[in-house]
Design an enzyme around this catalytic site. Structure first.
Site, PDB file in Angstrom:
ATOM      1  N   ARG A  88      47.341 -15.569  49.091  1.00  0.00           N
ATOM      2  CA  ARG A  88      47.983 -16.685  49.780  1.00  0.00           C
ATOM      3  C   ARG A  88      49.360 -16.967  49.225  1.00  0.00           C
ATOM      4  NH1 ARG A  88      43.043 -19.202  51.893  1.00  0.00           N
ATOM      5  NH2 ARG A  88      43.555 -20.924  53.265  1.00  0.00           N
ATOM      6  N   ARG A 144      48.085 -28.638  54.874  1.00  0.00           N
ATOM      7  CA  ARG A 144      47.717 -27.221  54.741  1.00  0.00           C
ATOM      8  C   ARG A 144      48.669 -26.337  55.532  1.00  0.00           C
ATOM      9  NH1 ARG A 144      41.830 -27.671  56.806  1.00  0.00           N
ATOM     10  NH2 ARG A 144      41.683 -25.409  56.543  1.00  0.00           N
TER      11      ARG A 144
HETATM   12  P1  ATP Z   1      40.242 -19.992  58.263  1.00  0.00           P
HETATM   13  O1  ATP Z   1      39.858 -21.161  59.094  1.00  0.00           O
HETATM   14  O2  ATP Z   1      41.261 -19.105  58.964  1.00  0.00           O
HETATM   15  O3  ATP Z   1      39.068 -19.204  57.824  1.00  0.00           O
HETATM   16  P2  ATP Z   1      41.062 -21.901  56.110  1.00  0.00           P
HETATM   17  O4  ATP Z   1      42.484 -22.089  55.681  1.00  0.00           O
HETATM   18  O5  ATP Z   1      40.420 -22.966  56.886  1.00  0.00           O
HETATM   19  O6  ATP Z   1      40.976 -20.528  56.897  1.00  0.00           O
HETATM   20  P3  ATP Z   1      39.854 -21.211  53.521  1.00  0.00           P
HETATM   21  O7  ATP Z   1      40.425 -19.841  53.455  1.00  0.00           O
HETATM   22  O8  ATP Z   1      38.409 -21.345  53.548  1.00  0.00           O
HETATM   23  O9  ATP Z   1      40.262 -21.994  54.824  1.00  0.00           O
HETATM   24  O10 ATP Z   1      40.488 -22.054  52.285  1.00  0.00           O
HETATM   25  C1  ATP Z   1      40.233 -23.416  52.065  1.00  0.00           C
HETATM   26  C2  ATP Z   1      41.059 -23.938  50.886  1.00  0.00           C
HETATM   27  O11 ATP Z   1      40.702 -23.249  49.663  1.00  0.00           O
HETATM   28  C3  ATP Z   1      42.581 -23.721  50.985  1.00  0.00           C
HETATM   29  O12 ATP Z   1      43.223 -24.731  51.733  1.00  0.00           O
HETATM   30  C4  ATP Z   1      42.988 -23.745  49.493  1.00  0.00           C
HETATM   31  O13 ATP Z   1      43.072 -25.053  48.990  1.00  0.00           O
HETATM   32  C5  ATP Z   1      41.827 -23.047  48.803  1.00  0.00           C
HETATM   33  N1  ATP Z   1      42.084 -21.594  48.671  1.00  0.00           N
HETATM   34  C6  ATP Z   1      41.418 -20.618  49.344  1.00  0.00           C
HETATM   35  N2  ATP Z   1      41.925 -19.409  49.021  1.00  0.00           N
HETATM   36  C7  ATP Z   1      42.944 -19.626  48.143  1.00  0.00           C
HETATM   37  C8  ATP Z   1      43.874 -18.783  47.479  1.00  0.00           C
HETATM   38  N3  ATP Z   1      43.871 -17.461  47.659  1.00  0.00           N
HETATM   39  N4  ATP Z   1      44.776 -19.356  46.641  1.00  0.00           N
HETATM   40  C9  ATP Z   1      44.791 -20.666  46.456  1.00  0.00           C
HETATM   41  N5  ATP Z   1      43.964 -21.526  47.061  1.00  0.00           N
HETATM   42  C10 ATP Z   1      43.041 -21.023  47.909  1.00  0.00           C
END
Ligand code: ATP
Ligand code: MG
Length: 189
Positions: A88, A144
């Protein structure tokens, strides 16, 4: 084969990853799921993650990389991995390249799910009604998306320069999007 499924929050990374696991037998690493699991179990890491996630912030790179490398070590048998929600940030991408290189591997393709901003917000608000996720509310969603644009979006250029970025139209039916993704993967040879 190591695949990164890339996209903004709500772009459908998790949904498509599950289908890809079924089709290609890859090991799914969702960093969001790993963190939510820690939160649910109430671990020390979970407490740190909860405070950051509920405000729409990222977990610090060093911590995230530690979690990721442990997860890779825990699955030496995996023929390949789908990285969902990771990397990310640019430092995460640089470190992922090093971790894979040590294992004689690389990122073979980055599939980018491209979805218009209004649709992302709408999907996340809808998901929030069912998921109960602490980060699926209007205020956190806006944060986000801002964090995504600032810290994550630059990875498109990073992987474009390495000729591994494949944009996919991420709105439309789940099956059509999946077909488009499998066409990319099957053409990698
Ligand atoms: P999607 O709906 O496309 O699956 P998403 O953004 O809803 O994606 P997740 O990937 O589940 O959700 O991530 C949720 C939260 O976890 C992020 O907003 C962040 O705070 C944290 N997070 C997840 N992956 C990382 C990462 N690689 N580095 C830092 N924080 C992370
Ligand atoms: Mg997800």
């Amino acid at each position: 084969m190591n695949l990164v499924i890339f996209g903004a929050p709500g772009s459908g990374k998790g949904t498509q990853s599950e289908k890809l696991v079924d089709r290609y037998g890859l090991h799914h690493i969702s960093t969001g799921e790993l963190l939510r699991d820690h939160i649910a179990r109430g671990t020390e890491l979970g407490k740190v993650a909860d405070a950051l996630i509920s405000h729409g912030n990222l977990i610090p790179d060093e911590l995230m990389l530690d979690i990721l490398s442990k997860e890779l070590d825990a699955h030496p048998e995996a023929e390949g991995v789908i990285f969902d929600g990771f990397p990310r940030t640019i430092p995460q991408a640089e470190e992922l390249a090093k971790l894979l290189e040590k294992r004689g591997q690389k990122v073979d393709a980055v599939v980018g799910l491209e979805v218009p901003e209004e649709e992302l917000t709408e999907r996340l608000l809808n998901r929030g009604k069912l998921s109960g996720r602490a980060d699926d509310n209007a205020e956190t969603i806006a944060k986000r998306l801002e964090v995504y644009h600032r810290q994550t979006q630059p990875l498109k250029e990073f992987y474009n320069r390495r000729l591994s970025y494949y944009p996919i139209q991420g709105s439309g039916s789940v099956d059509k999007i999946f077909d488009d993704i499998t066409s990319v993967i099957d053409s990698l040879g």
